[in-house]
Design an enzyme around this catalytic site. Sequence first.
Site: not given
Ligand SMILES: *Cc1c(COP(=O)(O)O)cnc(C)c1O
Length: 426
Positions: A354-355, A284-286, A326, A244, A322, A384
Amino acid sequence: MSSPFDYFKYKENNLSVEGLSLEEIANQTGTPVYVYSKEAFLKPLKKLQKGLKGLDHLICFAVKAYSNIAVLKLLNQAGAGMDLVSGGELLRALKAGVDPKAIVFSGVGKTAGEIIEALEQGIFSFNVESVAELAMISAIAEHAGKKAPVALRFNPDVDAKTHPYISTGLKKNKFGIQKAEILRLARNIGSFGGIELKGISIHIGSQLLSLSPLDDAFVKTRNLVEELNAILPQPLAFVDLGGGLGINYSREKAPTIKRYTDLIQRRFGPKSKMKHPLKILIEPGRTIAGNAGVLLTEVIYKKDRGKKQFLIVDAGMNDLLRPALYGSYHEIVPADQSLSRGPKKSTDVVGPVCESSDCFASDRALSGKIGSGDLLAILSAGAYGFSMANNYNTRPRPPEVLVSGDRFEIIRDREQYDDLFRGEHY
Ligand SMILES: *Cc1c(COP(=O)(O)O)cnc(C)c1O
């Protein structure tokens, strides 16, 4: 805190990454194309590892943010485990060579088939999101003569103050289990014969620009763990603090990785006065992937409408969803910096789909010099981005290249039309 231009910078007028100009790459691959930097993926991971030093920890990269197997392999070789939300992601992680003991499985709707597969592989933990899911996992594990390692996903009811679509920690959200219910389950855990309750997990939302909701959730999680340890026959072994942490797409001021890990240290580290030491997981992802990639696209046509111009590019919302999903902001710049000089015009950068939501930027001040045939980079497209790409309008998905030093490798071919028709009967 990572920013769009940390790794993608102008060198003598050419937007470049590591030792290559983006134009050189586009000349070889065509457009649209996703371009990533190896260094940009590894740097945030290293900072997280450094910040969590001294804590027993596991960093599980959130595969849904970016899932190319070559990059999962790269991150795994640098010490990351994986956080999954589907059976498909489990296969990706296994193909990347990830040890199942470094894998956690999150998500509200795990199917029986997915649970069986993950249990057979021997993953580190199922992060369970409902009583019904707990019962399902327990039954499957008992049938297989196993105990499934489980963390209950706690819904701490805190407002992450992010976009409602990526806010997950409020009572009204579909995610997680309420505190009272978790306590009830813990008192009753003996009735789930296939379950070994090992931890608590949380994930309150994505693109968090303040640490205070995270801290609220951390404190609530600590308190819950202490209460649970008083009930359970054995203290919990770990907490999974989710992902997050936000990044900068523009001029936001996302918290630095250092401040984030300092907070984890303060709440859960050796000096936190927790009665029992806990292993700490994060997902962590983002934070890792967000600013590691750009989408390169070519202007097909320019439409002048008085004070306003439309740049119609060859990438669409199917390639990068995205902004349409969003209303999110991405910096957009020409690969050739000389094109950004001169008077600016109010510009919409739009795709061919076409949107009307197929729009990467609206009323953006971009130079009137940019026109047909020019190359634009849409920044901060690493997370993402490709992982949400689809084939709407029967558009093949772009290729992906990974740059390391002055070389690049193609880590995914451009999709071909035949790929799109596979499985159709006519
Ligand atoms: C999407 C998700 C993440 C990653 O979130 P980021 O905002 O990209 O860090 C981590 N844990 C869970 C359970 C998620 O669904």
